[in-house]
Design a protein around this motif. Structure first.
Motif, PDB file in Angstrom:
ATOM      1  N   PHE A   1     -38.553 -30.306   6.152  1.00 59.69           N
ATOM      2  CA  PHE A   1     -39.419 -29.126   6.073  1.00 59.69           C
ATOM      3  C   PHE A   1     -40.611 -29.317   6.999  1.00 59.69           C
ATOM      4  CE2 PHE A   1     -41.026 -31.928   2.745  1.00 59.69           C
ATOM      5  CZ  PHE A   1     -42.397 -31.756   2.719  1.00 59.69           C
ATOM      6  N   MET A   2     -41.121 -28.219   7.500  1.00 59.15           N
ATOM      7  CA  MET A   2     -42.256 -28.242   8.422  1.00 59.15           C
ATOM      8  C   MET A   2     -43.333 -27.287   7.941  1.00 59.15           C
ATOM      9  SD  MET A   2     -40.637 -28.170  12.226  1.00 59.15           S
ATOM     10  CE  MET A   2     -39.174 -29.130  12.655  1.00 59.15           C
ATOM     11  N   THR A   3     -44.558 -27.778   7.972  1.00 57.87           N
ATOM     12  CA  THR A   3     -45.696 -26.909   7.703  1.00 57.87           C
ATOM     13  C   THR A   3     -46.155 -26.302   9.023  1.00 57.87           C
ATOM     14  OG1 THR A   3     -46.442 -28.120   5.765  1.00 57.87           O
ATOM     15  CG2 THR A   3     -48.090 -26.822   6.936  1.00 57.87           C
ATOM     16  N   ILE A   4     -46.061 -24.987   9.110  1.00 55.95           N
ATOM     17  CA  ILE A   4     -46.496 -24.262  10.305  1.00 55.95           C
ATOM     18  C   ILE A   4     -47.356 -23.087   9.855  1.00 55.95           C
ATOM     19  CG2 ILE A   4     -45.784 -23.016  12.380  1.00 55.95           C
ATOM     20  CD1 ILE A   4     -43.290 -24.714  12.464  1.00 55.95           C
ATOM     21  N   HIS A   5     -48.521 -22.976  10.457  1.00 50.73           N
ATOM     22  CA  HIS A   5     -49.518 -22.000  10.009  1.00 50.73           C
ATOM     23  C   HIS A   5     -49.300 -20.659  10.696  1.00 50.73           C
ATOM     24  CE1 HIS A   5     -51.156 -26.018   9.202  1.00 50.73           C
ATOM     25  NE2 HIS A   5     -51.682 -25.452   8.132  1.00 50.73           N
ATOM     26  N   CYS A   6     -48.193 -20.024  10.347  1.00 51.86           N
ATOM     27  CA  CYS A   6     -47.804 -18.758  10.984  1.00 51.86           C
ATOM     28  C   CYS A   6     -48.704 -17.599  10.579  1.00 51.86           C
ATOM     29  CB  CYS A   6     -46.360 -18.426  10.619  1.00 51.86           C
ATOM     30  SG  CYS A   6     -45.171 -19.726  10.992  1.00 51.86           S
ATOM     31  N   GLY A   7     -49.356 -17.707   9.426  1.00 51.57           N
ATOM     32  CA  GLY A   7     -50.162 -16.589   8.932  1.00 51.57           C
ATOM     33  C   GLY A   7     -51.566 -16.521   9.500  1.00 51.57           C
ATOM     34  N   MET A   8     -51.950 -17.524  10.285  1.00 54.43           N
ATOM     35  CA  MET A   8     -53.269 -17.507  10.932  1.00 54.43           C
ATOM     36  C   MET A   8     -53.193 -16.646  12.193  1.00 54.43           C
ATOM     37  SD  MET A   8     -56.353 -18.106  11.688  1.00 54.43           S
ATOM     38  CE  MET A   8     -56.997 -19.085  10.353  1.00 54.43           C
ATOM     39  N   ASN A   9     -53.095 -15.333  12.001  1.00 52.28           N
ATOM     40  CA  ASN A   9     -53.052 -14.442  13.163  1.00 52.28           C
ATOM     41  C   ASN A   9     -54.470 -13.961  13.494  1.00 52.28           C
ATOM     42  OD1 ASN A   9     -53.589 -12.514  11.209  1.00 52.28           O
ATOM     43  ND2 ASN A   9     -51.500 -11.718  11.163  1.00 52.28           N
ATOM     44  N   ARG A  10     -54.575 -13.109  14.491  1.00 50.29           N
ATOM     45  CA  ARG A  10     -55.907 -12.698  14.945  1.00 50.29           C
ATOM     46  C   ARG A  10     -56.643 -11.878  13.882  1.00 50.29           C
ATOM     47  NH1 ARG A  10     -56.421 -11.683  21.313  1.00 50.29           N
ATOM     48  NH2 ARG A  10     -58.493 -12.391  20.703  1.00 50.29           N
ATOM     49  N   LYS A  11     -55.893 -11.147  13.080  1.00 46.31           N
ATOM     50  CA  LYS A  11     -56.507 -10.372  12.007  1.00 46.31           C
ATOM     51  C   LYS A  11     -57.137 -11.310  10.974  1.00 46.31           C
ATOM     52  CE  LYS A  11     -55.437  -6.683   8.692  1.00 46.31           C
ATOM     53  NZ  LYS A  11     -54.344  -5.855   8.099  1.00 46.31           N
ATOM     54  N   THR A  12     -56.393 -12.373  10.609  1.00 46.34           N
ATOM     55  CA  THR A  12     -56.926 -13.359   9.666  1.00 46.34           C
ATOM     56  C   THR A  12     -58.128 -14.084  10.257  1.00 46.34           C
ATOM     57  OG1 THR A  12     -54.687 -13.688   8.788  1.00 46.34           O
ATOM     58  CG2 THR A  12     -56.326 -15.339   8.223  1.00 46.34           C
ATOM     59  N   ALA A  13     -58.032 -14.405  11.542  1.00 45.20           N
ATOM     60  CA  ALA A  13     -59.141 -15.087  12.216  1.00 45.20           C
ATOM     61  C   ALA A  13     -60.415 -14.246  12.161  1.00 45.20           C
ATOM     62  CB  ALA A  13     -58.767 -15.392  13.660  1.00 45.20           C
ATOM     63  N   GLU A  14     -60.276 -12.934  12.297  1.00 40.85           N
ATOM     64  CA  GLU A  14     -61.440 -12.058  12.210  1.00 40.85           C
ATOM     65  C   GLU A  14     -62.049 -12.092  10.808  1.00 40.85           C
ATOM     66  OE1 GLU A  14     -63.245 -10.323  14.494  1.00 40.85           O
ATOM     67  OE2 GLU A  14     -62.028 -11.584  15.822  1.00 40.85           O
ATOM     68  N   ARG A  15     -61.196 -12.187   9.788  1.00 39.95           N
ATOM     69  CA  ARG A  15     -61.695 -12.295   8.406  1.00 39.95           C
ATOM     70  C   ARG A  15     -62.560 -13.547   8.258  1.00 39.95           C
ATOM     71  NH1 ARG A  15     -61.419  -7.597   5.609  1.00 39.95           N
ATOM     72  NH2 ARG A  15     -59.305  -6.747   5.538  1.00 39.95           N
TER      73      ARG A  15
ATOM     74  N   THR B   1     -36.493 -26.099   6.164  1.00 32.58           N
ATOM     75  CA  THR B   1     -37.245 -25.266   5.225  1.00 32.58           C
ATOM     76  C   THR B   1     -38.634 -25.053   5.814  1.00 32.58           C
ATOM     77  OG1 THR B   1     -36.013 -26.045   3.302  1.00 32.58           O
ATOM     78  CG2 THR B   1     -38.212 -25.119   2.898  1.00 32.58           C
ATOM     79  N   LEU B   2     -39.009 -23.798   5.930  1.00 33.77           N
ATOM     80  CA  LEU B   2     -40.293 -23.451   6.521  1.00 33.77           C
ATOM     81  C   LEU B   2     -41.360 -23.453   5.433  1.00 33.77           C
ATOM     82  CD1 LEU B   2     -41.742 -22.586   9.090  1.00 33.77           C
ATOM     83  CD2 LEU B   2     -41.054 -20.224   8.609  1.00 33.77           C
ATOM     84  N   SER B   3     -42.306 -24.365   5.554  1.00 36.12           N
ATOM     85  CA  SER B   3     -43.438 -24.415   4.633  1.00 36.12           C
ATOM     86  C   SER B   3     -44.581 -23.660   5.295  1.00 36.12           C
ATOM     87  CB  SER B   3     -43.824 -25.880   4.356  1.00 36.12           C
ATOM     88  OG  SER B   3     -44.826 -25.960   3.382  1.00 36.12           O
ATOM     89  N   LEU B   4     -44.760 -22.427   4.874  1.00 37.73           N
ATOM     90  CA  LEU B   4     -45.752 -21.563   5.515  1.00 37.73           C
ATOM     91  C   LEU B   4     -47.143 -22.027   5.127  1.00 37.73           C
ATOM     92  CD1 LEU B   4     -43.987 -18.099   5.124  1.00 37.73           C
ATOM     93  CD2 LEU B   4     -44.375 -19.370   7.244  1.00 37.73           C
ATOM     94  N   GLY B   5     -47.836 -22.625   6.106  1.00 34.30           N
ATOM     95  CA  GLY B   5     -49.109 -23.286   5.854  1.00 34.30           C
ATOM     96  C   GLY B   5     -50.249 -22.325   5.589  1.00 34.30           C
ATOM     97  N   ASP B   6     -51.200 -22.799   4.790  1.00 38.74           N
ATOM     98  CA  ASP B   6     -52.373 -21.993   4.442  1.00 38.74           C
ATOM     99  C   ASP B   6     -53.565 -22.486   5.254  1.00 38.74           C
ATOM    100  OD1 ASP B   6     -52.204 -24.377   3.066  1.00 38.74           O
ATOM    101  OD2 ASP B   6     -53.368 -23.688   1.358  1.00 38.74           O
TER     102      ASP B   6
ATOM    103  N   ASN C   1     -51.690 -16.142  17.760  1.00 35.11           N
ATOM    104  CA  ASN C   1     -51.012 -17.353  17.300  1.00 35.11           C
ATOM    105  C   ASN C   1     -49.552 -17.306  17.753  1.00 35.11           C
ATOM    106  OD1 ASN C   1     -49.633 -19.327  15.818  1.00 35.11           O
ATOM    107  ND2 ASN C   1     -50.491 -18.716  13.854  1.00 35.11           N
ATOM    108  N   PRO C   2     -49.097 -18.284  18.555  1.00 37.76           N
ATOM    109  CA  PRO C   2     -47.722 -18.229  19.068  1.00 37.76           C
ATOM    110  C   PRO C   2     -46.667 -18.267  17.971  1.00 37.76           C
ATOM    111  CG  PRO C   2     -48.746 -20.345  19.564  1.00 37.76           C
ATOM    112  CD  PRO C   2     -49.829 -19.448  19.074  1.00 37.76           C
ATOM    113  N   PHE C   3     -46.968 -18.922  16.847  1.00 42.53           N
ATOM    114  CA  PHE C   3     -45.976 -19.011  15.776  1.00 42.53           C
ATOM    115  C   PHE C   3     -45.897 -17.723  14.961  1.00 42.53           C
ATOM    116  CE2 PHE C   3     -47.234 -23.527  16.438  1.00 42.53           C
ATOM    117  CZ  PHE C   3     -46.007 -23.963  16.930  1.00 42.53           C
ATOM    118  N   TYR C   4     -46.927 -16.879  15.078  1.00 44.33           N
ATOM    119  CA  TYR C   4     -46.869 -15.545  14.494  1.00 44.33           C
ATOM    120  C   TYR C   4     -46.250 -14.571  15.490  1.00 44.33           C
ATOM    121  CZ  TYR C   4     -48.381 -11.088  12.497  1.00 44.33           C
ATOM    122  OH  TYR C   4     -48.397  -9.812  11.990  1.00 44.33           O
ATOM    123  N   GLU C   5     -46.694 -14.623  16.736  1.00 46.13           N
ATOM    124  CA  GLU C   5     -46.200 -13.697  17.758  1.00 46.13           C
ATOM    125  C   GLU C   5     -44.717 -13.889  18.032  1.00 46.13           C
ATOM    126  OE1 GLU C   5     -47.393 -12.192  22.291  1.00 46.13           O
ATOM    127  OE2 GLU C   5     -48.425 -13.911  21.385  1.00 46.13           O
ATOM    128  N   TYR C   6     -44.281 -15.153  18.035  1.00 42.54           N
ATOM    129  CA  TYR C   6     -42.875 -15.458  18.337  1.00 42.54           C
ATOM    130  C   TYR C   6     -42.182 -16.051  17.112  1.00 42.54           C
ATOM    131  CZ  TYR C   6     -44.781 -14.878  23.016  1.00 42.54           C
ATOM    132  OH  TYR C   6     -45.417 -14.367  24.127  1.00 42.54           O
TER     133      TYR C   6
END
Length: 433
Positions: A159-173, A221-226, A202-207
């Motif tokens: 399994f890999m932890t990848i922070h896919c949810g850190m997109n530009r919208k989240t960064a603005e928050r 198994t994708l461990s979606l990082g927080d 974020n490349p892991f969100y965009e792609y």
């Protein structure tokens, strides 16, 4: 019938050898387990290249699992020592080991770890990118990020932890809602910095679909990082954390559509009264996907004792729905843990997990406690020590202070209530002078 991943097999009605192994460990009907995997409520992290793996399941209805973090860094780069820690973790029954290496011969260590480990192995490829590529963060390309991910996949990581949810919208928050401790996730902070330095998404969100291609190919198994997990109790359950969690829920559905297994990572530092609500939020927003929590640490003022602050939070979290606990050691926030710290952290996390399993009614959990209580009622110290979660420590404490009477301890001596109640109820004479 062929299948690509454990989830693909489950949806097709196929029972894999990994499912059979997990069902046996959990004392669960394999058909029930298969259905939970098909729904995404249970994951069985099992990279096709990890041949030494003894599979474990994480999720609804299963025992709460624990993870151990280790790995080499620039300041502490001893591969043999980290492998010794990994062996100790497996000996102490940790179900997962995360290699957080970020410097030096990371691939050499990772390959050795995968080869020797029966526990599932996780990594955070983002940690490895700067060290492996030898480039400044800003200069790393999207293709290079994905090359690191594929190298980890080829090496057998489950399994890999990848922070896919850190997109530009989240960064603005994050920028608009000032935090006491900003972003404390190492991988999340690196991605945030890369996005800011390059003015890009974020490349892991965009792609994301490109990432799913790799996960499907190797059954990662994708461990979606927080990335926005709170680093202080003051920052918990804030807009950035919730914004990211909503995004992770959306990404979960996209992964399931590709038959990629998903776990969701969660807090972090959090006050006791917020933990149960956060577990409910994750399960609701992420559609019942397994929840992997880092603690949570319930107070920020106990450095040197954070295995305890974490175990308190972990027990509440798991009893409230979390499925997977990341251990915390006494060295947390202070230094890389040594062998003794590793043991203390594992035992604390196992206590939390087991306490939660009793509360959740996991089959067999209470039975262990009942066996210990029966041994205590019989004043059978040999049996008590054998049943202990840490027999070595229990045996050492017993030997350090020997009583006058062998069937008592030096706390109560002849006043031992267990011994005396047994005698009285059996109609025997009682002498405590």
């Amino acid at each position: 019938m062929t299948y690509t991943t454990q989830m693909d097999a489950a949806k097709k009605g196929i029972v894999t050898p990994q499912m059979q192994a997990v069902a046996a460990k959990e004392k669960m009907d394999v058909a029930v387990l298969r259905a939970l995997i098909a729904e995404g409520k249970v994951v069985v992290p099992a990279n096709k290249n990890h041949v030494s793996l003894s599979p474990e399941g994480v999720g609804t209805g299963l025992r709460t699992k624990i993870n151990v973090n280790l790995g080499v860094s620039k300041d502490c780069c001893d591969i043999d020592l980290e492998l010794t820690k990994a062996k100790k973790a497996i000996e102490l029954k940790a179900e997962a080991i995360m290699d957080l290496s970020c410097f030096g011969k990371t691939q050499e260590f990772r390959r050795k770890l995968v080869a020797m480990s029966s526990a599932m192995i996780g990594t955070v490829p983002m940690y490895d990118a700067v060290g492996m590529l030898g480039k400044d963060l800003k200069e790393i390309t999207v293709d290079e990020f994905f090359a690191v991910v594929e190298r980890h996949a080829e090496d057998g990581v489950d399994f890999m932890t990848i922070h896919c949810g850190m997109n530009r919208k989240t960064a603005e928050r994050v920028k608009k809602n000032k935090r006491l401790t900003n972003i404390v996730s190492r991988g999340g902070s690196l991605l945030f910095a890369w996005m800011e330095l390059n003015n890009r998404e974020n490349p892991f969100y965009e792609y994301y679909d490109r990432l799913l291609d790799l996960c499907e190919k190797y059954d990662i198994t994708l461990s979606l990082g927080d990335a926005c997990r709170p680093g202080s109790i003051q920052d918990s359950t804030d807009p950035a954390q919730i914004e990211e969690l909503i995004t992770l829920g959306e990404l979960t559905k996209r992964a399931w559509a590709r038959n990629v297994q998903v776990m969701i990572e969660g807090p972090g530092h959090m006050a006791l009264n917020e933990i149960a609500a956060n577990m409910l939020l994750e399960k609701k927003l992420c559609h019942g996907a397994p929840f992997y929590v880092l603690g949570p640490v319930v107070t920020d003022v106990a450095p040197g004792y954070d295995h305890i602050t974490s175990a308190i939070g972990g027990a509440i979290a798991a009893a409230s729905g979390a499925d997977f606990l990341c251990y915390v050691t006494p060295a947390e926030h202070l230094r890389l843990p040594n062998l003794d710290d590793i043991k203390e952290g594992i035992i604390a996390a196992r206590i939390a997990a087991h306490a939660a399993d009793i509360a959740k009614g996991i089959p067999g959990a209470r039975e262990w406690d009942n066996q210990m209580s029966a041994a205590r009622a019989d004043v059978d110290f040999s049996r008590m020590i054998a049943l202990a979660m840490d027999p070595e420590k229990a045996g050492k404490y017993r030997q350090e202070s020997q009583p006058e009477c062998e069937d008592t301890c030096t706390m109560c001596g002849k006043m031992c209530p267990m011994k005396n109640m047994k005698k009285v109820l059996n109609g025997e004479e009682l002498s405590i002078i």
